[in-house]
Design a protein around this motif. Structure first.
Motif, mmCIF file in Angstrom:
data_model
loop_
_atom_site.group_PDB
_atom_site.id
_atom_site.type_symbol
_atom_site.label_atom_id
_atom_site.label_comp_id
_atom_site.label_asym_id
_atom_site.label_seq_id
_atom_site.Cartn_x
_atom_site.Cartn_y
_atom_site.Cartn_z
ATOM 1 N N THR A 88 0.900 -1.438 0.000
ATOM 2 C CA THR A 88 -0.385 -0.138 0.016
ATOM 3 C C THR A 88 1.074 1.323 -0.126
ATOM 4 O O THR A 88 0.518 2.038 -0.863
ATOM 5 C CB THR A 88 -0.459 -0.114 0.800
ATOM 6 O OG1 THR A 88 -2.091 -1.277 1.061
ATOM 7 C CG2 THR A 88 -1.935 1.025 0.671
ATOM 8 N N SER A 91 2.355 1.531 -3.698
ATOM 9 C CA SER A 91 1.261 2.226 -4.399
ATOM 10 C C SER A 91 1.482 3.160 -4.377
ATOM 11 O O SER A 91 0.950 3.869 -5.054
ATOM 12 C CB SER A 91 0.188 0.992 -4.278
ATOM 13 O OG SER A 91 -0.179 1.284 -3.453
ATOM 14 N N LYS A 92 0.797 3.612 -3.397
ATOM 15 C CA LYS A 92 0.476 5.539 -2.705
ATOM 16 C C LYS A 92 1.713 6.282 -3.813
ATOM 17 O O LYS A 92 0.810 7.594 -4.396
ATOM 18 C CB LYS A 92 0.358 5.957 -1.632
ATOM 19 C CG LYS A 92 -0.613 5.123 -1.086
ATOM 20 C CD LYS A 92 -0.663 5.606 0.498
ATOM 21 C CE LYS A 92 -2.170 4.974 1.400
ATOM 22 N NZ LYS A 92 -1.777 5.411 2.933
ATOM 23 N N GLU A 93 2.669 5.863 -3.544
ATOM 24 C CA GLU A 93 4.051 6.672 -4.203
ATOM 25 C C GLU A 93 3.850 6.603 -6.125
ATOM 26 O O GLU A 93 3.671 7.280 -7.013
ATOM 27 C CB GLU A 93 5.258 6.287 -4.735
ATOM 28 C CG GLU A 93 5.982 6.973 -4.689
ATOM 29 C CD GLU A 93 8.019 6.309 -4.666
ATOM 30 O OE1 GLU A 93 8.419 6.519 -5.508
ATOM 31 O OE2 GLU A 93 8.120 6.456 -3.241
ATOM 32 N N PHE A 94 3.198 5.522 -6.431
ATOM 33 C CA PHE A 94 2.819 4.843 -7.495
ATOM 34 C C PHE A 94 1.439 5.226 -8.309
ATOM 35 O O PHE A 94 1.740 5.420 -9.216
ATOM 36 C CB PHE A 94 2.939 3.218 -8.434
ATOM 37 C CG PHE A 94 3.216 3.278 -9.294
ATOM 38 C CD1 PHE A 94 4.436 3.677 -10.099
ATOM 39 C CD2 PHE A 94 2.892 1.640 -9.825
ATOM 40 C CE1 PHE A 94 4.734 2.982 -11.677
ATOM 41 C CE2 PHE A 94 3.147 0.876 -10.867
ATOM 42 C CZ PHE A 94 3.902 1.825 -11.736
ATOM 43 N N ARG A 95 0.856 5.763 -7.501
ATOM 44 C CA ARG A 95 -0.407 6.021 -8.421
ATOM 45 C C ARG A 95 -0.342 7.205 -8.492
ATOM 46 O O ARG A 95 -1.110 7.327 -9.981
ATOM 47 C CB ARG A 95 -1.778 6.147 -6.544
ATOM 48 C CG ARG A 95 -2.983 6.438 -7.581
ATOM 49 C CD ARG A 95 -4.248 6.307 -6.138
ATOM 50 N NE ARG A 95 -3.718 4.963 -5.212
ATOM 51 C CZ ARG A 95 -4.760 3.872 -5.428
ATOM 52 N NH1 ARG A 95 -5.581 4.559 -5.995
ATOM 53 N NH2 ARG A 95 -4.555 3.117 -5.107
ATOM 54 N N THR A 96 0.336 8.075 -8.078
ATOM 55 C CA THR A 96 -0.249 9.968 -9.057
ATOM 56 C C THR A 96 0.756 9.298 -10.823
ATOM 57 O O THR A 96 -0.052 10.183 -11.537
ATOM 58 C CB THR A 96 0.691 10.897 -8.200
ATOM 59 O OG1 THR A 96 0.493 10.698 -7.123
ATOM 60 C CG2 THR A 96 1.047 11.896 -8.566
ATOM 61 N N GLU A 97 1.616 8.863 -10.702
ATOM 62 C CA GLU A 97 2.203 8.436 -12.233
ATOM 63 C C GLU A 97 1.327 7.646 -12.792
ATOM 64 O O GLU A 97 0.784 8.098 -14.230
ATOM 65 C CB GLU A 97 3.160 7.764 -11.701
ATOM 66 C CG GLU A 97 4.584 8.340 -11.414
ATOM 67 C CD GLU A 97 5.914 7.492 -10.736
ATOM 68 O OE1 GLU A 97 6.250 7.115 -11.534
ATOM 69 O OE2 GLU A 97 6.368 7.260 -9.500
ATOM 70 N N ILE A 98 0.624 7.258 -12.095
ATOM 71 C CA ILE A 98 -0.373 5.946 -12.736
ATOM 72 C C ILE A 98 -1.608 7.065 -13.544
ATOM 73 O O ILE A 98 -1.938 7.313 -14.391
ATOM 74 C CB ILE A 98 -0.831 4.344 -12.380
ATOM 75 C CG1 ILE A 98 0.309 3.668 -12.225
ATOM 76 C CG2 ILE A 98 -2.191 3.904 -12.308
ATOM 77 C CD1 ILE A 98 0.246 2.683 -10.855
ATOM 78 N N ASP A 99 -1.915 8.140 -12.198
ATOM 79 C CA ASP A 99 -3.382 8.641 -12.931
ATOM 80 C C ASP A 99 -3.120 9.673 -13.839
ATOM 81 O O ASP A 99 -3.671 9.969 -14.374
ATOM 82 C CB ASP A 99 -3.613 9.165 -11.470
ATOM 83 C CG ASP A 99 -4.411 8.286 -9.988
ATOM 84 O OD1 ASP A 99 -4.857 7.785 -10.911
ATOM 85 O OD2 ASP A 99 -4.373 8.812 -9.260
#
Length: 155
Positions: A88, A91-99
């Motif tokens: 988790t 993924s929080k760090e990666f979520r911005t890049e994915i968004d």
């Protein structure tokens, strides 16, 4: 001791992930997985390596560079399988890049058949959205795909 409690062989890992043994060895050289060696010197992988390699496969398929994937996996703990909270946090760090990628893909999908602010002026819509290539004042490239919008006076 059962086979699974002794760790997975590279063949077991290949069977479960669908990766070639050579690919797993390559990822090992890049530090994405770190198997232990048994008394005979054979690699033994933790079951959590299945998830790590699955993440690598999907992230690469979506165009993320291996160096970025390695950086993200480097935030997971050494010496123990990652927990849900470890994943988790990562993924929080990666979520911005994915968004950001999703937003870019949506912009591309929604505007590719119209003016993208690149300066080609080849579509009839370009004269409406980018008259006399006003978008060039914002910089090089397809300005509207890059997130810029036409100024009110430009429309």
């Amino acid at each position: 001791m059962s086979r699974l409690s002794q760790g997975l062989t590279i063949g077991d890992l290949a069977d479960r992930t669908g990766l070639a043994v050579s690919a797993i060895r390559f990822y090992e050289t890049k530090g994405l997985v770190s198997p232990l060696r048994n008394a005979g010197g054979h690699r033994r992988y933790d079951r959590s390596d299945i998830r790590k390699l699955s993440f690598v496969m999907i992230a690469q398929e979506l165009g993320f560079p291996l160096s970025r994937i390695a950086t993200l996996l480097g935030t997971l703990p050494d010496g123990r399988p990652p927990t849900r909270s470890d994943w988790t946090r990562m993924s929080k760090e990666f979520r911005t890049e994915i968004d950001d990628r999703i937003a870019g893909l949506e912009r591309l999908r929604d505007t590719l058949d119209g003016c993208i602010g690149c300066g080609c002026l080849s579509l009839d819509r370009c004269a409406l959205h980018n008259p006399a290539d006003q978008a060039r004042k914002k910089g090089a490239g397809p300005r509207y795909l890059m997130g810029d919008t036409a100024e009110r006076g430009e429309q």
